[in-house]
Design a protein around this motif. Structure first.
Motif, short mmCIF file in Angstrom:
data_model
loop_
_atom_site.label_atom_id
_atom_site.label_comp_id
_atom_site.label_asym_id
_atom_site.label_seq_id
_atom_site.Cartn_x
_atom_site.Cartn_y
_atom_site.Cartn_z
N SER A 30 43.61 36.63 52.46
CA SER A 30 43.93 35.18 52.00
C SER A 30 43.32 34.26 52.94
CB SER A 30 45.47 35.29 52.03
OG SER A 30 46.10 35.18 53.27
N PRO A 53 39.83 29.81 51.60
CA PRO A 53 41.24 30.11 51.51
C PRO A 53 42.36 29.02 50.95
CG PRO A 53 40.31 30.49 53.82
CD PRO A 53 39.36 29.77 52.92
N ASN A 54 41.85 27.82 50.88
CA ASN A 54 42.83 26.82 50.17
C ASN A 54 42.31 26.75 48.79
OD1 ASN A 54 40.23 25.46 50.35
ND2 ASN A 54 40.83 23.82 51.66
N ARG A 71 40.46 33.54 42.62
CA ARG A 71 41.02 34.57 43.77
C ARG A 71 42.54 35.24 43.56
NH1 ARG A 71 39.61 32.74 49.47
NH2 ARG A 71 40.56 34.49 49.90
N ASP A 72 42.84 36.37 43.47
CA ASP A 72 43.95 36.77 43.63
C ASP A 72 44.21 37.53 45.07
OD1 ASP A 72 46.49 38.16 43.15
OD2 ASP A 72 46.08 38.75 41.30
N ASN A 73 45.11 36.85 45.86
CA ASN A 73 45.25 37.11 47.22
C ASN A 73 46.19 38.28 47.13
OD1 ASN A 73 43.62 35.41 48.45
ND2 ASN A 73 45.25 33.73 48.59
N ALA A 74 47.14 38.57 46.12
CA ALA A 74 47.94 39.83 46.19
C ALA A 74 47.25 40.90 45.82
CB ALA A 74 49.09 39.59 45.11
N ASN A 76 43.78 41.24 46.85
CA ASN A 76 42.73 41.21 47.66
C ASN A 76 41.34 41.25 46.67
OD1 ASN A 76 44.58 41.50 49.98
ND2 ASN A 76 43.22 42.82 50.99
#
Length: 115
Positions: A30, A53-54, A71-74, A76
């Motif tokens: 993230s 990241p933001n 992006r989907d940080n959950a 990765n």
């Protein structure tokens, strides 16, 4: 060490769409800026776009309005949605990130736009 793996390439007709995925290892995903690059035969690798990241995104002029990075940080994972594809978009597409002074690249995924 960060492993980066692209997927989703293939053959598509002009005007078509394709979505590439890039999965990156590491608990710090993230916080990574994730970039997309491409390299056509006989040409240098070129910048396509990135997402910070933001969530702020930047794109090359050649793809603005046609390509979208998310992006989907959950998971990765970062995505490159490519619409209105042109033959000149044909290339190997690479995902990239930099952690500290170290750059990490995936193996690339081939995108061919042809009728």
């Amino acid at each position: 060490q960060v492993n980066v793996v692209e997927s989703g390439g293939g053959l598509v007709q002009p005007g078509g769409s394709l979505r590439l995925s890039c999965a990156a290892s590491g608990s710090g995903f993230s916080f990574y800026t994730m970039g997309w690059y491409r390299q056509a035969p006989g040409r240098q690798r070129e910048f396509v776009g990135l997402i910070r990241p933001n969530g702020i995104r930047n794109y090359a002029e050649s793809v603005k309005g046609r390509f979208t990075i998310s992006r989907d940080n959950a998971k990765n994972t970062v995505y490159l949605q490519m619409n209105s594809l042109k033959p000149e978009d044909t290339a190997v597409y690479y995902c990239n990130t930099r952690v500290g002074s170290q750059e990490y690249w995936g193996q690339g995924t081939q995108v061919t736009v042809s009728s």
